[in-house]
Design a protein around this motif. Structure first.
Motif, PDB file in Angstrom:
ATOM      1  N   SER A  41      47.129  -1.850 -17.949  1.00 49.94           N
ATOM      2  CA  SER A  41      47.070  -3.266 -18.269  1.00 49.94           C
ATOM      3  C   SER A  41      47.469  -3.703 -19.660  1.00 49.94           C
ATOM      4  O   SER A  41      47.857  -4.800 -20.019  1.00 49.94           O
ATOM      5  N   LEU A  42      47.400  -2.765 -20.600  1.00 51.91           N
ATOM      6  CA  LEU A  42      47.901  -2.903 -21.912  1.00 51.91           C
ATOM      7  C   LEU A  42      49.298  -3.307 -22.234  1.00 51.91           C
ATOM      8  O   LEU A  42      49.611  -3.941 -22.970  1.00 51.91           O
ATOM      9  N   LYS A  43      49.938  -2.847 -21.107  1.00 55.20           N
ATOM     10  CA  LYS A  43      51.568  -3.276 -21.219  1.00 55.20           C
ATOM     11  C   LYS A  43      51.813  -4.729 -21.345  1.00 55.20           C
ATOM     12  O   LYS A  43      52.717  -5.156 -22.133  1.00 55.20           O
ATOM     13  N   ALA A  44      50.911  -5.387 -20.613  1.00 51.33           N
ATOM     14  CA  ALA A  44      51.062  -6.990 -20.732  1.00 51.33           C
ATOM     15  C   ALA A  44      50.802  -7.474 -22.227  1.00 51.33           C
ATOM     16  O   ALA A  44      50.954  -8.643 -22.732  1.00 51.33           O
ATOM     17  N   LYS A  45      50.182  -6.507 -23.035  1.00 47.47           N
ATOM     18  CA  LYS A  45      49.719  -7.093 -24.700  1.00 47.47           C
ATOM     19  C   LYS A  45      51.063  -6.817 -25.361  1.00 47.47           C
ATOM     20  O   LYS A  45      50.856  -6.680 -26.433  1.00 47.47           O
ATOM     21  N   VAL A  77      51.979   5.060 -29.273  1.00 50.59           N
ATOM     22  CA  VAL A  77      51.145   3.855 -28.133  1.00 50.59           C
ATOM     23  C   VAL A  77      52.204   3.529 -27.045  1.00 50.59           C
ATOM     24  O   VAL A  77      52.040   3.428 -26.021  1.00 50.59           O
ATOM     25  N   VAL A  78      53.500   3.336 -27.823  1.00 52.49           N
ATOM     26  CA  VAL A  78      54.637   2.797 -26.896  1.00 52.49           C
ATOM     27  C   VAL A  78      55.732   3.978 -27.073  1.00 52.49           C
ATOM     28  O   VAL A  78      55.998   4.483 -28.049  1.00 52.49           O
ATOM     29  N   GLU A  79      56.408   4.299 -25.794  1.00 59.67           N
ATOM     30  CA  GLU A  79      57.492   5.191 -25.681  1.00 59.67           C
ATOM     31  C   GLU A  79      58.654   4.377 -24.839  1.00 59.67           C
ATOM     32  O   GLU A  79      58.406   3.791 -23.760  1.00 59.67           O
ATOM     33  N   LEU A  80      59.809   4.185 -25.610  1.00 61.69           N
ATOM     34  CA  LEU A  80      60.959   3.627 -24.794  1.00 61.69           C
ATOM     35  C   LEU A  80      61.744   4.785 -24.338  1.00 61.69           C
ATOM     36  O   LEU A  80      62.500   5.593 -24.991  1.00 61.69           O
ATOM     37  N   GLU A  81      61.433   5.102 -23.001  1.00 63.63           N
ATOM     38  CA  GLU A  81      62.176   6.266 -22.499  1.00 63.63           C
ATOM     39  C   GLU A  81      63.452   6.540 -22.302  1.00 63.63           C
ATOM     40  O   GLU A  81      64.037   7.392 -22.614  1.00 63.63           O
ATOM     41  N   ALA A  82      64.337   5.316 -22.249  1.00 61.88           N
ATOM     42  CA  ALA A  82      65.545   5.376 -22.031  1.00 61.88           C
ATOM     43  C   ALA A  82      66.479   5.897 -23.462  1.00 61.88           C
ATOM     44  O   ALA A  82      67.623   6.285 -23.448  1.00 61.88           O
ATOM     45  N   LEU A  83      65.636   5.751 -24.721  1.00 66.98           N
ATOM     46  CA  LEU A  83      66.210   6.223 -25.890  1.00 66.98           C
ATOM     47  C   LEU A  83      66.273   7.552 -26.093  1.00 66.98           C
ATOM     48  O   LEU A  83      66.839   7.986 -27.134  1.00 66.98           O
ATOM     49  N   VAL A 131      54.167  15.911 -27.181  1.00 73.55           N
ATOM     50  CA  VAL A 131      54.221  14.316 -27.315  1.00 73.55           C
ATOM     51  C   VAL A 131      53.282  13.683 -26.434  1.00 73.55           C
ATOM     52  O   VAL A 131      53.413  13.869 -25.051  1.00 73.55           O
ATOM     53  N   HIS A 132      52.367  12.904 -27.069  1.00 69.50           N
ATOM     54  CA  HIS A 132      51.488  12.057 -25.900  1.00 69.50           C
ATOM     55  C   HIS A 132      51.883  10.651 -26.461  1.00 69.50           C
ATOM     56  O   HIS A 132      52.150  10.233 -27.347  1.00 69.50           O
ATOM     57  N   SER A 133      52.230   9.943 -25.256  1.00 72.87           N
ATOM     58  CA  SER A 133      52.423   8.400 -25.377  1.00 72.87           C
ATOM     59  C   SER A 133      51.817   7.490 -24.219  1.00 72.87           C
ATOM     60  O   SER A 133      51.333   8.316 -23.305  1.00 72.87           O
ATOM     61  N   LEU A 134      51.182   6.546 -24.614  1.00 72.84           N
ATOM     62  CA  LEU A 134      50.505   5.633 -23.780  1.00 72.84           C
ATOM     63  C   LEU A 134      51.097   4.741 -22.711  1.00 72.84           C
ATOM     64  O   LEU A 134      50.919   4.863 -21.639  1.00 72.84           O
ATOM     65  N   LEU A 135      52.032   3.986 -23.231  1.00 70.44           N
ATOM     66  CA  LEU A 135      52.819   2.956 -22.542  1.00 70.44           C
ATOM     67  C   LEU A 135      54.250   3.168 -22.619  1.00 70.44           C
ATOM     68  O   LEU A 135      54.833   3.066 -23.711  1.00 70.44           O
ATOM     69  N   ARG A 136      54.763   3.731 -21.180  1.00 67.38           N
ATOM     70  CA  ARG A 136      55.907   4.129 -21.269  1.00 67.38           C
ATOM     71  C   ARG A 136      56.816   2.920 -20.654  1.00 67.38           C
ATOM     72  O   ARG A 136      56.412   2.434 -19.473  1.00 67.38           O
ATOM     73  N   PHE A 137      57.828   2.462 -21.363  1.00 71.97           N
ATOM     74  CA  PHE A 137      58.827   1.443 -20.717  1.00 71.97           C
ATOM     75  C   PHE A 137      60.156   2.108 -20.682  1.00 71.97           C
ATOM     76  O   PHE A 137      60.660   3.089 -21.140  1.00 71.97           O
TER      77      PHE A 137
END
Ligand SMILES: O=P(O)(O)OC[C@H]1O[C@H](OP(=O)(O)OP(=O)(O)O)[C@H](O)[C@@H]1O
Ligand SMILES: Nc1ncnc2[nH]cnc12
Length: 174
Positions: free
Chosen positions: A6-10, A151-157, A168-174
């Motif tokens: 739900s943090l993704k909405a932030k 906190v954020v990981e942009l997986e496609a990059l 590597v630990h990430s919370l919110l994967r986009f």
């Protein structure tokens, strides 16, 4: 939805910032909300509680927000990795490419040393250029990089692939 998802909405999307074609992930809405900030730091650190960590290092500027909170929570000191020309004492420098340009980071030569076990914290993992360079900077001072947290990981990059060999630990994967 689980609370972490739900943090993704932030995280706010800003198209074409700072350059055309870049979709900027803005974490300021998450950071300004007390419950979201607390939840993010709690889950960011969960894998590292009880680990042998002697310092947290964070990358200027957004890495300072989460890095300093992480150091506080873990009960260790915080090491700022700064943009060039900001640190007053003798520095070690490293240059690198990131999603929208190139940059350098510096650390004081006595910031960490042999025997230190460092957790690297930043807000966001994109291409991994910043994180990879930061690992090199910490290691060039004789310390060990135990793991990295974002906190954020942009997986496609593909940043995670650039950091192969490091946990590597990430919370919110986009
Ligand atoms: O994985 P990469 O492609 O290297 O990109 C990630 C880095 O980019 C951003 O920092 P930026 O250099 O924009 O600095 P800022 O924190 O001062 O905004 C972000 O905070 C990471 O440090
Ligand atoms: N797309 C992005 N959004 C926010 N910060 C970034 N740092 C590198 N790429 C980024």
């Amino acid at each position: 939805m689980n609370p972490v998802e739900s943090l993704k909405a932030k995280v706010r999307d800003i198209p074409d910032f700072p350059k055309p074609g870049i979709l900027f992930k803005d974490i300021t809405p998450l950071v300004k909300d007390p419950a979201s900030l607390r939840l993010a730091v709690h889950h960011l650190l969960h894998p590292f509680l009880g680990r042998d960590i002697t310092a947290v290092a964070g990358m200027e500027a957004r890495g300072f927000i989460f890095g300093a909170l992480a150091a506080w929570e873990l009960g260790v000191g915080f090491v700022p990795l700064r943009k060039p020309g900001k640190l007053p004492y003798n520095v070690q420098s490293v240059s690198y490419d990131l999603e929208y340009g190139s940059a350098s980071l510096e650390a004081h030569i006595d910031a960490v040393g042999p025997g230190d076990k460092v957790l690297l914290i930043d807000d966001l993992l994109a291409t991994g250029g910043t994180a990879q360079a930061s690992c090199g900077l910490i290691e060039s001072l004789g310390a060990e990089v135990v793991a990295l947290g974002f906190v954020v990981e942009l997986e496609a990059l593909g940043g995670r692939e650039k950091l192969a060999g490091y946990p590597v630990h990430s919370l919110l994967r986009f």
